[in-house]
Design a protein around this motif. Structure first.
Motif, PDB file in Angstrom:
ATOM      1  N   VAL A 259       0.820  -1.215   0.000  1.00  0.00           N
ATOM      2  CA  VAL A 259       0.000   0.000   0.000  1.00  0.00           C
ATOM      3  C   VAL A 259       0.858   1.271   0.000  1.00  0.00           C
ATOM      4  N   ASN A 260       2.099   1.191   0.469  1.00  0.00           N
ATOM      5  CA  ASN A 260       2.982   2.355   0.459  1.00  0.00           C
ATOM      6  C   ASN A 260       3.500   2.697  -0.929  1.00  0.00           C
ATOM      7  N   ASN A 261       3.230   1.848  -1.911  1.00  0.00           N
ATOM      8  CA  ASN A 261       3.631   2.112  -3.300  1.00  0.00           C
ATOM      9  C   ASN A 261       2.443   2.478  -4.184  1.00  0.00           C
ATOM     10  N   VAL A 262       1.321   2.798  -3.554  1.00  0.00           N
ATOM     11  CA  VAL A 262       0.080   3.011  -4.302  1.00  0.00           C
ATOM     12  C   VAL A 262      -0.194   4.494  -4.523  1.00  0.00           C
ATOM     13  N   ASN A 263      -0.699   4.801  -5.712  1.00  0.00           N
ATOM     14  CA  ASN A 263      -1.207   6.128  -6.061  1.00  0.00           C
ATOM     15  C   ASN A 263      -2.702   5.988  -6.306  1.00  0.00           C
ATOM     16  N   LEU A 264      -3.424   7.046  -6.008  1.00  0.00           N
ATOM     17  CA  LEU A 264      -4.826   7.112  -6.389  1.00  0.00           C
ATOM     18  C   LEU A 264      -4.950   8.236  -7.399  1.00  0.00           C
ATOM     19  N   ILE A 265      -5.480   7.907  -8.562  1.00  0.00           N
ATOM     20  CA  ILE A 265      -5.689   8.901  -9.602  1.00  0.00           C
ATOM     21  C   ILE A 265      -7.185   9.173  -9.682  1.00  0.00           C
ATOM     22  N   VAL A 266      -7.544  10.449  -9.576  1.00  0.00           N
ATOM     23  CA  VAL A 266      -8.933  10.873  -9.683  1.00  0.00           C
ATOM     24  C   VAL A 266      -9.098  11.485 -11.065  1.00  0.00           C
ATOM     25  N   ILE A 267     -10.046  10.964 -11.821  1.00  0.00           N
ATOM     26  CA  ILE A 267     -10.283  11.425 -13.185  1.00  0.00           C
ATOM     27  C   ILE A 267     -11.694  11.992 -13.276  1.00  0.00           C
ATOM     28  N   MET A 268     -11.808  13.207 -13.817  1.00  0.00           N
ATOM     29  CA  MET A 268     -13.118  13.784 -14.107  1.00  0.00           C
ATOM     30  C   MET A 268     -13.359  13.586 -15.598  1.00  0.00           C
ATOM     31  N   VAL A 269     -14.450  12.887 -15.916  1.00  0.00           N
ATOM     32  CA  VAL A 269     -14.780  12.646 -17.320  1.00  0.00           C
ATOM     33  C   VAL A 269     -16.097  13.319 -17.678  1.00  0.00           C
ATOM     34  N   ASP A 270     -16.210  13.682 -18.937  1.00  0.00           N
ATOM     35  CA  ASP A 270     -17.467  14.165 -19.487  1.00  0.00           C
ATOM     36  C   ASP A 270     -18.172  12.934 -20.042  1.00  0.00           C
ATOM     37  N   ALA A 271     -19.228  12.489 -19.378  1.00  0.00           N
ATOM     38  CA  ALA A 271     -19.912  11.254 -19.774  1.00  0.00           C
ATOM     39  C   ALA A 271     -20.632  11.389 -21.118  1.00  0.00           C
ATOM     40  N   ASN A 272     -20.800  12.601 -21.614  1.00  0.00           N
ATOM     41  CA  ASN A 272     -21.440  12.780 -22.927  1.00  0.00           C
ATOM     42  C   ASN A 272     -20.543  12.319 -24.064  1.00  0.00           C
ATOM     43  N   ASN A 273     -19.216  12.464 -23.891  1.00  0.00           N
ATOM     44  CA  ASN A 273     -18.297  12.094 -24.970  1.00  0.00           C
ATOM     45  C   ASN A 273     -17.110  11.250 -24.481  1.00  0.00           C
TER      46      ASN A 273
ATOM     47  N   VAL B 164      -2.604  11.296  -6.260  1.00  0.00           N
ATOM     48  CA  VAL B 164      -2.175  11.419  -4.874  1.00  0.00           C
ATOM     49  C   VAL B 164      -1.369  10.177  -4.524  1.00  0.00           C
ATOM     50  N   ASP B 165      -0.188  10.385  -3.950  1.00  0.00           N
ATOM     51  CA  ASP B 165       0.683   9.301  -3.500  1.00  0.00           C
ATOM     52  C   ASP B 165       0.218   8.872  -2.117  1.00  0.00           C
ATOM     53  N   LEU B 166      -0.261   7.648  -2.010  1.00  0.00           N
ATOM     54  CA  LEU B 166      -0.819   7.169  -0.743  1.00  0.00           C
ATOM     55  C   LEU B 166       0.224   7.115   0.375  1.00  0.00           C
ATOM     56  N   LYS B 167       1.477   6.867   0.031  1.00  0.00           N
ATOM     57  CA  LYS B 167       2.535   6.828   1.037  1.00  0.00           C
ATOM     58  C   LYS B 167       2.681   8.195   1.709  1.00  0.00           C
ATOM     59  N   GLN B 168       2.643   9.274   0.936  1.00  0.00           N
ATOM     60  CA  GLN B 168       2.754  10.618   1.510  1.00  0.00           C
ATOM     61  C   GLN B 168       1.553  10.938   2.379  1.00  0.00           C
ATOM     62  N   VAL B 169       0.362  10.524   1.939  1.00  0.00           N
ATOM     63  CA  VAL B 169      -0.845  10.763   2.740  1.00  0.00           C
ATOM     64  C   VAL B 169      -0.758  10.018   4.061  1.00  0.00           C
ATOM     65  N   ASN B 170      -0.337   8.750   4.016  1.00  0.00           N
ATOM     66  CA  ASN B 170      -0.240   7.961   5.246  1.00  0.00           C
ATOM     67  C   ASN B 170       0.824   8.514   6.187  1.00  0.00           C
ATOM     68  N   ALA B 171       1.967   8.961   5.655  1.00  0.00           N
ATOM     69  CA  ALA B 171       3.018   9.546   6.497  1.00  0.00           C
ATOM     70  C   ALA B 171       2.517  10.838   7.132  1.00  0.00           C
ATOM     71  N   TRP B 172       1.832  11.649   6.364  1.00  0.00           N
ATOM     72  CA  TRP B 172       1.287  12.899   6.886  1.00  0.00           C
ATOM     73  C   TRP B 172       0.241  12.612   7.956  1.00  0.00           C
ATOM     74  N   ARG B 173      -0.596  11.607   7.701  1.00  0.00           N
ATOM     75  CA  ARG B 173      -1.636  11.218   8.658  1.00  0.00           C
ATOM     76  C   ARG B 173      -1.039  10.793   9.997  1.00  0.00           C
ATOM     77  N   GLU B 174       0.089  10.120   9.945  1.00  0.00           N
ATOM     78  CA  GLU B 174       0.739   9.681  11.180  1.00  0.00           C
ATOM     79  C   GLU B 174       1.058  10.874  12.075  1.00  0.00           C
ATOM     80  N   LYS B 175       1.407  12.002  11.460  1.00  0.00           N
ATOM     81  CA  LYS B 175       1.760  13.200  12.221  1.00  0.00           C
ATOM     82  C   LYS B 175       0.538  14.000  12.638  1.00  0.00           C
ATOM     83  N   GLN B 176      -0.453  14.117  11.747  1.00  0.00           N
ATOM     84  CA  GLN B 176      -1.565  15.038  11.950  1.00  0.00           C
ATOM     85  C   GLN B 176      -2.862  14.395  12.412  1.00  0.00           C
ATOM     86  N   LYS B 177      -3.090  13.154  12.056  1.00  0.00           N
ATOM     87  CA  LYS B 177      -4.332  12.451  12.363  1.00  0.00           C
ATOM     88  C   LYS B 177      -5.577  13.157  11.819  1.00  0.00           C
TER      89      LYS B 177
END
Length: 133
Positions: A86-100, A109-122
Protein backbone atom coordinates in the motif's frame (compact mmCIF):
# COMPACT_ATOMS: atom_id res chain seq x y z
CA UNK A 1 -8.30 10.73 2.19
CA UNK A 2 -8.31 8.01 4.80
CA UNK A 3 -6.95 4.57 4.03
CA UNK A 4 -7.49 1.38 5.97
CA UNK A 5 -6.31 -2.10 5.00
CA UNK A 6 -9.31 -2.79 2.79
CA UNK A 7 -10.76 0.57 1.71
CA UNK A 8 -10.19 4.27 1.34
CA UNK A 9 -12.49 7.17 2.09
CA UNK A 10 -11.91 9.84 -0.54
CA UNK A 11 -13.07 13.44 -0.66
CA UNK A 12 -12.69 15.31 -3.94
CA UNK A 13 -13.13 19.06 -4.21
CA UNK A 14 -13.78 20.80 -7.55
CA UNK A 15 -14.14 24.42 -8.61
CA UNK A 16 -15.27 25.48 -12.07
CA UNK A 17 -14.08 28.58 -13.94
CA UNK A 18 -17.48 29.21 -15.52
CA UNK A 19 -21.17 28.39 -15.08
CA UNK A 20 -22.13 25.19 -16.89
CA UNK A 21 -25.66 23.93 -17.48
CA UNK A 22 -26.56 20.34 -18.37
CA UNK A 23 -23.09 19.07 -17.51
CA UNK A 24 -22.58 15.33 -17.28
CA UNK A 25 -19.28 15.15 -15.43
CA UNK A 26 -18.36 12.13 -13.32
CA UNK A 27 -15.44 10.94 -11.20
CA UNK A 28 -13.52 7.74 -11.78
CA UNK A 29 -10.89 6.53 -9.29
CA UNK A 30 -7.91 4.46 -10.47
CA UNK A 31 -5.37 2.78 -8.21
CA UNK A 32 -1.85 2.32 -9.56
CA UNK A 33 1.11 0.66 -7.88
CA UNK A 34 4.82 1.40 -8.28
CA UNK A 35 7.82 -0.90 -7.80
CA UNK A 36 5.95 -3.97 -9.03
CA UNK A 37 8.48 -6.68 -9.81
CA UNK A 38 7.63 -9.20 -12.52
CA UNK A 39 10.27 -11.63 -13.80
CA UNK A 40 13.13 -9.43 -12.62
CA UNK A 41 11.75 -6.22 -14.13
CA UNK A 42 10.35 -3.38 -12.02
CA UNK A 43 7.26 -1.55 -13.27
CA UNK A 44 5.65 1.69 -12.11
CA UNK A 45 2.06 2.92 -12.47
CA UNK A 46 0.65 -0.59 -12.81
CA UNK A 47 -3.15 -0.25 -12.83
CA UNK A 48 -4.65 -2.23 -9.95
CA UNK A 49 -8.29 -1.21 -10.01
CA UNK A 50 -10.82 1.41 -11.10
CA UNK A 51 -14.02 2.45 -9.39
CA UNK A 52 -16.84 2.35 -9.91
CA UNK A 53 -16.34 1.41 -13.60
CA UNK A 54 -15.24 3.00 -16.90
CA UNK A 55 -18.16 5.44 -16.82
CA UNK A 56 -17.75 6.99 -13.37
CA UNK A 57 -20.04 7.71 -10.45
CA UNK A 58 -23.35 9.12 -11.67
CA UNK A 59 -24.33 12.37 -9.93
CA UNK A 60 -20.85 12.78 -8.43
CA UNK A 61 -20.92 16.33 -9.86
CA UNK A 62 -24.16 18.34 -10.17
CA UNK A 63 -25.71 18.81 -13.60
CA UNK A 64 -25.61 22.60 -13.25
CA UNK A 65 -22.40 24.01 -11.80
CA UNK A 66 -21.68 27.57 -10.79
CA UNK A 67 -18.46 29.48 -11.34
CA UNK A 68 -16.13 29.55 -8.28
CA UNK A 69 -18.42 27.36 -6.16
CA UNK A 70 -16.84 24.39 -4.39
CA UNK A 71 -18.33 20.96 -5.07
CA UNK A 72 -17.31 18.08 -2.81
CA UNK A 73 -17.82 14.39 -3.55
CA UNK A 74 -17.06 11.77 -0.91
CA UNK A 75 -16.89 8.05 -1.50
CA UNK A 76 -15.52 4.97 0.24
CA UNK A 77 -13.77 2.78 -2.30
CA UNK A 78 -12.23 -0.67 -1.78
CA UNK A 79 -8.51 -1.30 -2.05
CA UNK A 80 -7.90 -4.02 -4.65
CA UNK A 81 -6.56 -7.31 -3.32
CA UNK A 82 -3.96 -7.25 -6.12
CA UNK A 83 -2.01 -4.47 -4.33
CA UNK A 84 1.29 -5.81 -3.02
CA UNK A 85 2.39 -2.81 -0.93
CA UNK A 86 0.00 0.00 0.00
CA UNK A 87 2.98 2.35 0.46
CA UNK A 88 3.63 2.11 -3.30
CA UNK A 89 0.08 3.01 -4.30
CA UNK A 90 -1.21 6.13 -6.06
CA UNK A 91 -4.83 7.11 -6.39
CA UNK A 92 -5.69 8.90 -9.60
CA UNK A 93 -8.93 10.87 -9.68
CA UNK A 94 -10.28 11.43 -13.18
CA UNK A 95 -13.12 13.78 -14.11
CA UNK A 96 -14.78 12.65 -17.32
CA UNK A 97 -17.47 14.16 -19.49
CA UNK A 98 -19.91 11.25 -19.77
CA UNK A 99 -21.44 12.78 -22.93
CA UNK A 100 -18.30 12.09 -24.97
CA UNK A 101 -16.06 10.09 -22.55
CA UNK A 102 -13.34 12.77 -22.68
CA UNK A 103 -11.11 13.35 -19.68
CA UNK A 104 -11.72 16.87 -18.39
CA UNK A 105 -9.21 16.85 -15.54
CA UNK A 106 -7.18 14.47 -13.39
CA UNK A 107 -5.04 14.48 -10.27
CA UNK A 108 -2.75 11.93 -8.58
CA UNK A 109 -2.17 11.42 -4.87
CA UNK A 110 0.68 9.30 -3.50
CA UNK A 111 -0.82 7.17 -0.74
CA UNK A 112 2.54 6.83 1.04
CA UNK A 113 2.75 10.62 1.51
CA UNK A 114 -0.85 10.76 2.74
CA UNK A 115 -0.24 7.96 5.25
CA UNK A 116 3.02 9.55 6.50
CA UNK A 117 1.29 12.90 6.89
CA UNK A 118 -1.64 11.22 8.66
CA UNK A 119 0.74 9.68 11.18
CA UNK A 120 1.76 13.20 12.22
CA UNK A 121 -1.57 15.04 11.95
CA UNK A 122 -4.33 12.45 12.36
CA UNK A 123 -6.82 14.14 9.97
CA UNK A 124 -10.21 12.66 9.22
CA UNK A 125 -9.41 12.53 5.52
CA UNK A 126 -7.48 14.43 2.91
CA UNK A 127 -9.01 15.91 -0.20
CA UNK A 128 -7.48 17.71 -3.15
CA UNK A 129 -4.80 19.50 -1.17
CA UNK A 130 -6.71 20.52 1.94
CA UNK A 131 -7.93 18.93 5.12
CA UNK A 132 -11.55 18.21 5.71
CA UNK A 133 -12.71 17.43 9.27
Amino acid sequence: MFASKDSMKVSVSSHFVKNIENANYRYIFVYTENNVKIDGTTYNYVARGRYPNNYGYENSIPTNVQKDKEYIFEQKIPLPKSISNVNNVNLIVIMVDANNNEIVNANKVDLKQVNAWREKQKPSFFGNGKLLD
